[in-house]
Design a protein around this motif. Structure first.
Motif, PDB file in Angstrom:
ATOM      1  N   GLN A   1       0.805  -1.213   0.000  1.00 60.97           N
ATOM      2  CA  GLN A   1       0.000   0.000   0.000  1.00 60.97           C
ATOM      3  C   GLN A   1       0.841   1.267   0.000  1.00 60.97           C
ATOM      4  O   GLN A   1       0.459   2.271  -0.587  1.00 60.97           O
ATOM      5  N   SER A   2       1.980   1.242   0.665  1.00 68.02           N
ATOM      6  CA  SER A   2       2.819   2.437   0.743  1.00 68.02           C
ATOM      7  C   SER A   2       3.662   2.570  -0.521  1.00 68.02           C
ATOM      8  O   SER A   2       4.434   1.675  -0.868  1.00 68.02           O
ATOM      9  N   THR A   3       3.508   3.700  -1.209  1.00 69.32           N
ATOM     10  CA  THR A   3       4.283   3.929  -2.433  1.00 69.32           C
ATOM     11  C   THR A   3       5.309   5.044  -2.272  1.00 69.32           C
ATOM     12  O   THR A   3       6.097   5.292  -3.185  1.00 69.32           O
ATOM     13  N   ALA A   4       5.312   5.722  -1.111  1.00 70.71           N
ATOM     14  CA  ALA A   4       6.190   6.881  -0.919  1.00 70.71           C
ATOM     15  C   ALA A   4       7.653   6.533  -1.133  1.00 70.71           C
ATOM     16  O   ALA A   4       8.423   7.332  -1.685  1.00 70.71           O
ATOM     17  N   GLU A   5       8.048   5.330  -0.727  1.00 74.59           N
ATOM     18  CA  GLU A   5       9.457   4.944  -0.837  1.00 74.59           C
ATOM     19  C   GLU A   5       9.888   4.675  -2.276  1.00 74.59           C
ATOM     20  O   GLU A   5      11.076   4.459  -2.545  1.00 74.59           O
ATOM     21  N   PHE A   6       8.918   4.691  -3.215  1.00 75.68           N
ATOM     22  CA  PHE A   6       9.240   4.487  -4.628  1.00 75.68           C
ATOM     23  C   PHE A   6       9.061   5.767  -5.452  1.00 75.68           C
ATOM     24  O   PHE A   6       9.324   5.762  -6.657  1.00 75.68           O
ATOM     25  N   ASN A   7       8.602   6.842  -4.817  1.00 74.59           N
ATOM     26  CA  ASN A   7       8.300   8.066  -5.551  1.00 74.59           C
ATOM     27  C   ASN A   7       9.491   8.545  -6.380  1.00 74.59           C
ATOM     28  O   ASN A   7      10.610   8.670  -5.878  1.00 74.59           O
ATOM     29  N   GLY A   8       9.211   8.807  -7.651  1.00 72.42           N
ATOM     30  CA  GLY A   8      10.232   9.329  -8.546  1.00 72.42           C
ATOM     31  C   GLY A   8      11.131   8.284  -9.164  1.00 72.42           C
ATOM     32  O   GLY A   8      11.936   8.603 -10.048  1.00 72.42           O
ATOM     33  N   LEU A   9      11.009   7.027  -8.742  1.00 75.30           N
ATOM     34  CA  LEU A   9      11.883   5.977  -9.265  1.00 75.30           C
ATOM     35  C   LEU A   9      11.313   5.382 -10.546  1.00 75.30           C
ATOM     36  O   LEU A   9      10.117   5.121 -10.649  1.00 75.30           O
ATOM     37  N   HIS A  10      12.184   5.155 -11.508  1.00 76.83           N
ATOM     38  CA  HIS A  10      11.805   4.521 -12.774  1.00 76.83           C
ATOM     39  C   HIS A  10      12.002   3.014 -12.594  1.00 76.83           C
ATOM     40  O   HIS A  10      13.101   2.487 -12.796  1.00 76.83           O
ATOM     41  N   ILE A  11      10.932   2.337 -12.216  1.00 77.31           N
ATOM     42  CA  ILE A  11      11.046   0.917 -11.875  1.00 77.31           C
ATOM     43  C   ILE A  11       9.975   0.108 -12.600  1.00 77.31           C
ATOM     44  O   ILE A  11       8.976   0.648 -13.078  1.00 77.31           O
ATOM     45  N   ASP A  12      10.217  -1.193 -12.663  1.00 78.76           N
ATOM     46  CA  ASP A  12       9.200  -2.130 -13.127  1.00 78.76           C
ATOM     47  C   ASP A  12       8.412  -2.554 -11.895  1.00 78.76           C
ATOM     48  O   ASP A  12       8.896  -3.350 -11.085  1.00 78.76           O
ATOM     49  N   ALA A  13       7.208  -2.014 -11.739  1.00 78.85           N
ATOM     50  CA  ALA A  13       6.426  -2.264 -10.529  1.00 78.85           C
ATOM     51  C   ALA A  13       6.132  -3.744 -10.332  1.00 78.85           C
ATOM     52  O   ALA A  13       6.036  -4.226  -9.196  1.00 78.85           O
ATOM     53  N   LEU A  14       5.994  -4.486 -11.426  1.00 79.25           N
ATOM     54  CA  LEU A  14       5.692  -5.907 -11.294  1.00 79.25           C
ATOM     55  C   LEU A  14       6.885  -6.698 -10.771  1.00 79.25           C
ATOM     56  O   LEU A  14       6.710  -7.755 -10.166  1.00 79.25           O
ATOM     57  N   GLU A  15       8.086  -6.206 -11.006  1.00 84.09           N
ATOM     58  CA  GLU A  15       9.273  -6.863 -10.442  1.00 84.09           C
ATOM     59  C   GLU A  15       9.246  -6.755  -8.919  1.00 84.09           C
ATOM     60  O   GLU A  15       9.521  -7.729  -8.207  1.00 84.09           O
TER      61      GLU A  15
ATOM     62  N   GLU B   1       5.103 -10.559  10.749  1.00 80.94           N
ATOM     63  CA  GLU B   1       4.968  -9.103  10.640  1.00 80.94           C
ATOM     64  C   GLU B   1       4.327  -8.675   9.325  1.00 80.94           C
ATOM     65  O   GLU B   1       4.012  -7.494   9.134  1.00 80.94           O
ATOM     66  N   ILE B   2       4.119  -9.633   8.408  1.00 75.57           N
ATOM     67  CA  ILE B   2       3.557  -9.312   7.096  1.00 75.57           C
ATOM     68  C   ILE B   2       2.035  -9.410   7.148  1.00 75.57           C
ATOM     69  O   ILE B   2       1.477 -10.486   7.380  1.00 75.57           O
ATOM     70  N   LYS B   3       1.370  -8.299   6.972  1.00 71.23           N
ATOM     71  CA  LYS B   3      -0.087  -8.253   6.921  1.00 71.23           C
ATOM     72  C   LYS B   3      -0.509  -7.761   5.543  1.00 71.23           C
ATOM     73  O   LYS B   3       0.102  -6.840   4.999  1.00 71.23           O
ATOM     74  N   ARG B   4      -1.544  -8.374   4.988  1.00 76.93           N
ATOM     75  CA  ARG B   4      -1.965  -8.022   3.633  1.00 76.93           C
ATOM     76  C   ARG B   4      -3.440  -7.627   3.584  1.00 76.93           C
ATOM     77  O   ARG B   4      -4.254  -8.122   4.349  1.00 76.93           O
ATOM     78  N   LYS B   5      -3.736  -6.744   2.639  1.00 77.48           N
ATOM     79  CA  LYS B   5      -5.107  -6.354   2.333  1.00 77.48           C
ATOM     80  C   LYS B   5      -5.199  -6.220   0.825  1.00 77.48           C
ATOM     81  O   LYS B   5      -4.421  -5.491   0.215  1.00 77.48           O
ATOM     82  N   ASN B   6      -6.147  -6.946   0.216  1.00 77.24           N
ATOM     83  CA  ASN B   6      -6.250  -6.980  -1.249  1.00 77.24           C
ATOM     84  C   ASN B   6      -4.915  -7.375  -1.881  1.00 77.24           C
ATOM     85  O   ASN B   6      -4.495  -6.814  -2.895  1.00 77.24           O
ATOM     86  N   ASN B   7      -4.247  -8.349  -1.238  1.00 81.95           N
ATOM     87  CA  ASN B   7      -2.956  -8.867  -1.707  1.00 81.95           C
ATOM     88  C   ASN B   7      -1.825  -7.856  -1.602  1.00 81.95           C
ATOM     89  O   ASN B   7      -0.747  -8.070  -2.167  1.00 81.95           O
ATOM     90  N   CYS B   8      -2.056  -6.753  -0.898  1.00 78.16           N
ATOM     91  CA  CYS B   8      -1.016  -5.742  -0.722  1.00 78.16           C
ATOM     92  C   CYS B   8      -0.532  -5.744   0.727  1.00 78.16           C
ATOM     93  O   CYS B   8      -1.346  -5.798   1.654  1.00 78.16           O
ATOM     94  N   ILE B   9       0.774  -5.662   0.906  1.00 76.63           N
ATOM     95  CA  ILE B   9       1.332  -5.567   2.253  1.00 76.63           C
ATOM     96  C   ILE B   9       0.986  -4.203   2.834  1.00 76.63           C
ATOM     97  O   ILE B   9       1.163  -3.174   2.179  1.00 76.63           O
ATOM     98  N   VAL B  10       0.473  -4.196   4.055  1.00 73.52           N
ATOM     99  CA  VAL B  10       0.104  -2.942   4.707  1.00 73.52           C
ATOM    100  C   VAL B  10       1.082  -2.662   5.840  1.00 73.52           C
ATOM    101  O   VAL B  10       1.659  -3.577   6.435  1.00 73.52           O
TER     102      VAL B  10
END
Length: 212
Positions: free
Chosen positions: A95-109, A121-130
């Motif tokens: 869910q958190s995208t701030a740590e990727f802001n401005g990066l040219h990345i392949d999101a699926l990787e 410690e890994i909790k998910r919502k809609n298959n996303c780590i929260v």
């Protein structure tokens, strides 16, 4: 993996042809009910797999969070910032995208790696780590961004060469939609005829049952 090898891998991934639901004809399109596992992410409402692939390339081309540049490119007409942000979360698998802001990345990787993360410690919502802890400090966000840049950043010569689709001629798009409507109308008529035949076959003496 070297920068050259990573660039070649990303370029190859970006060029992969999308899966198709049917082999021929106008129905030969990607549909929203295609298996999401094909691309290692789930679909947000209003998205299909073809659009996800465009967003994937746009994130590599413009960087995560540069929504206005994506909108101005007109590669995803009609998509809002909120829609793109939500689908990006699902592609990243967090869910958190701030740590990727401005990066040219392949999101699926990134999403592929996040999908394999396990632990109490890994909790998910809609298959996303929260994030179950407190808000990350600015220093921690920057530390993570630097680590992600080193691990996932697409080489500039690769992302700068990515070409995004342009909007279709609206008249051609209208003609195609009209043809699709004709096809759907014919299919609906055939289904109604089949239902009527089944209902009539079940009546004594083949008496036609009036439709309500």
């Amino acid at each position: 993996m070297s920068a050259a090898a990573k660039g070649a891998a990303v370029a190859a991934a970006a060029a992969v042809a999308e899966p198709r639901s049917m082999p021929v004809g106008q129905r030969n399109v990607v549909r929203s009910n295609d298996s999401a596992s094909l691309w290692n992410c789930t679909l947000s409402p209003g998205w299909n797999q073809a659009e996800v692939q465009v967003l994937r390339k746009a994130l590599m081309r413009f960087g995560v969070g540069n929504w206005m540049k994506i909108i101005e490119s007109e590669c995803l007409p009609g998509k809002t910032i909120a829609q793109m942000n939500l689908q990006t979360q699902r592609m990243l698998g967090q869910q958190s995208t701030a740590e990727f802001n401005g990066l040219h990345i392949d999101a699926l990787e990134v999403g592929a790696l996040n999908s394999k993360r396990q632990g109490p410690e890994i909790k998910r919502k809609n298959n996303c780590i929260v994030n179950t802890g407190g808000k990350l400090s600015r220093e921690e966000v920057e530390r993570r961004r630097a680590a992600h840049r080193a691990q996932f950043e697409v080489p500039k010569d690769v992302w700068a060469a990515i070409e995004l689709p342009r909007p279709e001629n609206p008249l051609l798009l209208l003609d195609r939609k009209r043809e699709e409507l004709k096809t759907l109308a014919a299919e609906l008529e055939a289904v109604v005829a089949q239902i009527s035949a089944i209902e009539n076959a079940g009546q004594p003496g083949g008496t036609k049952r009036p439709r309500e």
